[in-house]
Design a protein around this motif. Structure first.
Motif, short mmCIF file in Angstrom:
data_model
loop_
_atom_site.label_atom_id
_atom_site.label_comp_id
_atom_site.label_asym_id
_atom_site.label_seq_id
_atom_site.Cartn_x
_atom_site.Cartn_y
_atom_site.Cartn_z
N VAL A 1 0.84 -1.20 0.00
CA VAL A 1 0.00 0.00 0.00
C VAL A 1 0.88 1.25 0.00
CG1 VAL A 1 -1.69 1.32 1.34
CG2 VAL A 1 -1.93 -1.17 1.12
N LEU A 2 1.85 1.29 0.91
CA LEU A 2 2.79 2.41 0.99
C LEU A 2 4.14 1.87 1.40
CD1 LEU A 2 3.11 5.56 0.90
CD2 LEU A 2 2.83 5.49 3.39
N THR A 3 5.18 2.19 0.65
CA THR A 3 6.54 1.77 0.97
C THR A 3 7.41 3.01 1.20
OG1 THR A 3 7.19 1.70 -1.37
CG2 THR A 3 6.27 -0.32 -0.42
N GLY A 4 8.64 2.77 1.65
CA GLY A 4 9.59 3.86 1.80
C GLY A 4 9.55 4.61 3.11
N ILE A 5 8.84 4.09 4.11
CA ILE A 5 8.89 4.69 5.44
C ILE A 5 10.23 4.31 6.07
CG2 ILE A 5 7.78 4.85 7.70
CD1 ILE A 5 5.20 3.82 6.31
N PRO A 6 11.02 5.26 6.55
CA PRO A 6 12.33 4.92 7.11
C PRO A 6 12.22 3.90 8.24
CG PRO A 6 12.17 7.28 6.79
CD PRO A 6 10.79 6.72 6.55
N LYS A 7 13.22 3.00 8.31
CA LYS A 7 13.28 1.99 9.37
C LYS A 7 14.53 2.19 10.20
CE LYS A 7 15.06 -2.10 8.67
NZ LYS A 7 15.33 -3.50 8.25
N GLY A 8 14.49 1.71 11.43
CA GLY A 8 15.65 1.76 12.31
C GLY A 8 15.54 0.69 13.37
N TYR B 1 -4.69 6.24 8.29
CA TYR B 1 -3.69 7.05 8.97
C TYR B 1 -2.60 6.14 9.53
CZ TYR B 1 -7.03 10.95 8.93
OH TYR B 1 -7.92 11.94 8.55
N ALA B 2 -1.37 6.66 9.59
CA ALA B 2 -0.25 5.90 10.14
C ALA B 2 0.63 6.82 10.97
CB ALA B 2 0.58 5.27 9.02
N GLY B 3 1.11 6.32 12.11
CA GLY B 3 2.07 7.04 12.92
C GLY B 3 3.45 6.46 12.67
N THR B 4 4.44 7.31 12.36
CA THR B 4 5.78 6.84 12.07
C THR B 4 6.78 7.45 13.04
OG1 THR B 4 6.47 8.58 10.50
CG2 THR B 4 5.10 6.79 9.63
N ASP C 1 11.79 17.20 8.16
CA ASP C 1 11.91 17.12 6.71
C ASP C 1 10.59 16.65 6.12
OD1 ASP C 1 12.51 16.66 4.06
OD2 ASP C 1 14.10 15.19 4.45
N ARG C 2 9.85 17.54 5.47
CA ARG C 2 8.53 17.18 4.95
C ARG C 2 8.61 16.26 3.74
NH1 ARG C 2 6.49 22.88 5.66
NH2 ARG C 2 6.28 22.95 3.38
N GLU C 3 9.81 16.07 3.18
CA GLU C 3 9.98 15.11 2.09
C GLU C 3 10.16 13.69 2.60
OE1 GLU C 3 9.65 16.03 -1.13
OE2 GLU C 3 9.10 17.96 -0.25
N SER C 4 10.45 13.53 3.88
CA SER C 4 10.63 12.21 4.49
C SER C 4 9.32 11.75 5.11
CB SER C 4 11.71 12.26 5.57
OG SER C 4 11.76 11.05 6.31
N LEU C 5 9.10 10.42 5.13
CA LEU C 5 7.92 9.85 5.78
C LEU C 5 8.19 9.52 7.25
CD1 LEU C 5 6.62 7.45 2.97
CD2 LEU C 5 6.03 9.85 3.40
N GLY C 6 9.40 9.78 7.74
CA GLY C 6 9.74 9.48 9.13
C GLY C 6 9.38 10.62 10.06
N GLY C 7 8.89 10.28 11.27
CA GLY C 7 8.52 11.29 12.26
C GLY C 7 7.29 12.07 11.88
N LYS C 8 6.28 11.35 11.36
CA LYS C 8 5.08 11.98 10.81
C LYS C 8 3.82 11.26 11.26
CE LYS C 8 7.72 14.52 8.00
NZ LYS C 8 9.03 13.96 8.34
N VAL C 9 2.69 11.93 11.08
CA VAL C 9 1.40 11.26 10.93
C VAL C 9 1.05 11.33 9.46
CG1 VAL C 9 -1.06 11.30 11.47
CG2 VAL C 9 0.62 11.74 13.28
N LEU C 10 0.77 10.18 8.86
CA LEU C 10 0.46 10.08 7.43
C LEU C 10 -1.03 9.86 7.24
CD1 LEU C 10 3.35 7.63 6.41
CD2 LEU C 10 3.42 10.13 6.58
N ARG C 11 -1.56 10.38 6.11
CA ARG C 11 -2.97 10.21 5.77
C ARG C 11 -3.05 9.85 4.28
NH1 ARG C 11 -6.94 14.05 3.83
NH2 ARG C 11 -9.08 13.44 4.42
#
Length: 382
Positions: free
Chosen positions: A165-172, A189-192, A203-213
């Motif tokens: 569905v959605l890829t590329g969320i940073p991992k650690g 919605y997703a919490g990252t 960084d609004r270009e990154s999917l890390g540290g966000k709430v996604l919709r």
């Protein structure tokens, strides 16, 4: 494990004065939100209807542990309710999803989810259910991602193959976020988390540290604040709790680093400050949390809304917090329940009226598991 049945509220006023201090952490980030248990000697979501503002909840709450639905779960993390009342629970480290009978607690393994690569705080994390599909937030070899699998819902059914569905969320190793939920608007919605790289949060270009919709297919949802982006809000450290109140407002629980864990009211395009702000900083351009806790008292994961309050599960804090609400504000001080009675608490799910499901988290390598761990508990709240 101790099993108190009716528990009175413990003192839990939110601290209002910043205090110095350090949480136990790892070498890379200076902290880890799923902090080790405090020694004995030391001190996901429900949809809502936008039917109007509810009356303020009582100043004092209550929690009754009505029983144990099931036990013997290993590293449980995500929890979702199926039509009819049965539950799906994910195992972070074993990469499996299990169906739990909502009346008897009987367990039916549905199998292992392909492509999950557990490690540290990553693995098979949040779950959501919609239109005959199970959505899962998971850690893969290269990233965190959201997938969906067809599931007929019968006791003998198995999960279909995962579809991205959605890829590329940073991992650690830490700070992977992981909670997913469908909102009252039908969007996912997703919490990252920012994976310990603090700059990702701003960084609004990154999917890390966000709430996604996003749409159920993973595209940017209509009305998102940034063009062609699934980013809904930013400046978060590690979001693992999402819930909506009955007026459709979105709330999120977030791990702090050394000082304050947070409950935030999330708005489109807003900046929640990390790493420039932690807790109530009062800095221009950043949103302050509605409630905050010392990291030793919370380490929040899942949250749910019921009976006019947010209910928040605490890992290191080993307690269930109640935050009474009046519209977009608190109507009273947070109260703590179940302190130390059931160990680390991972996920809380509202199931209608005054009923909650609560998942313990003693087998996640950070707890002290006893016979029967981990469990799903039945709660009655008010």
């Amino acid at each position: 494990m101790k099993r108190p049945v009716v528990v009175k509220a413990l003192g839990g006023a939110v601290a209002l004065v910043l205090a110095a201090g350090c949480s136990s952490g790892d070498a890379s980030s200076g902290s880890t939100e799923e902090r080790p248990r405090t020694p004995p000697s030391a001190s996901a979501s429900t949809s809502a209807s936008a039917s109007g503002t509810a009356a303020a909840p009582p100043a004092a709450g209550r929690v009754t542990v009505a029983g144990t639905l099931t036990e013997g779960l290993k590293s449980p993390w995500g929890l979702a309710e199926l039509p009819g009342g049965d539950l799906l629970v994910s195992s972070r480290d074993e990469r499996t999803i299990t169906r739990i009978d909502g009346r008897t607690g009987a367990k039916t393994p549905l199998g292992e989810v392909p492509g999950v690569v557990p490690g540290g705080e990553g693995g098979l994390l949040g779950l959501a259910v919609r239109d005959g599909r199970v959505y899962a937030y998971l850690t893969a070899a290269s990233d965190n991602r959201i997938v969906r699998m067809r599931y007929g819902g019968g006791a003998g059914d198995r999960l279909g193959p995962p579809e991205p569905v959605l890829t590329g969320i940073p991992k650690g190793f830490t700070h992977n976020g992981g909670r997913i939920a469908f909102g009252p608007d039908g969007m996912l919605y997703a919490g990252t988390g920012e994976t310990g790289e603090t700059g990702l949060a701003q960084d609004r270009e990154s999917l890390g540290g966000k709430v996604l919709r996003m749409t159920p297919e993973g595209r940017p949802a209509p009305g998102n604040p940034f063009p062609d982006s699934v980013v809904y809000s930013y400046g978060h450290r590690n979001v693992q709790g999402l819930a909506w109140d009955e007026d459709g407002r979105l709330w999120a629980a977030e791990f702090g680093q050394n000082t304050w864990d947070e409950l935030n009211l999330v708005g489109a395009g807003k900046n929640y400050g990390w790493p420039e702000a932690e807790g109530k900083a009062g800095k221009r351009g950043f949103e302050d949390p509605v409630a905050q806790w010392k990291t030793s008292e919370a380490s929040p994961s899942g949250i749910a809304y019921a009976r006019g309050a947010i209910w928040m599960a605490g890992l290191r804090g080993e307690r269930l917090w109640r935050v009474p609400l009046s519209g977009a504000e608190r109507s009273g001080e947070p109260e703590a329940f179940l302190e130390g009675g059931h160990g680390r608490l991972r996920t809380v799910l509202a199931t209608g009226g005054d009923r909650l499901w609560l998942v313990t988290s003693e087998t996640d390598t950070r707890g002290t598991p006893g016979p029967g761990d981990d469990r799903i508990l039945r709660l009655r709240v008010g």
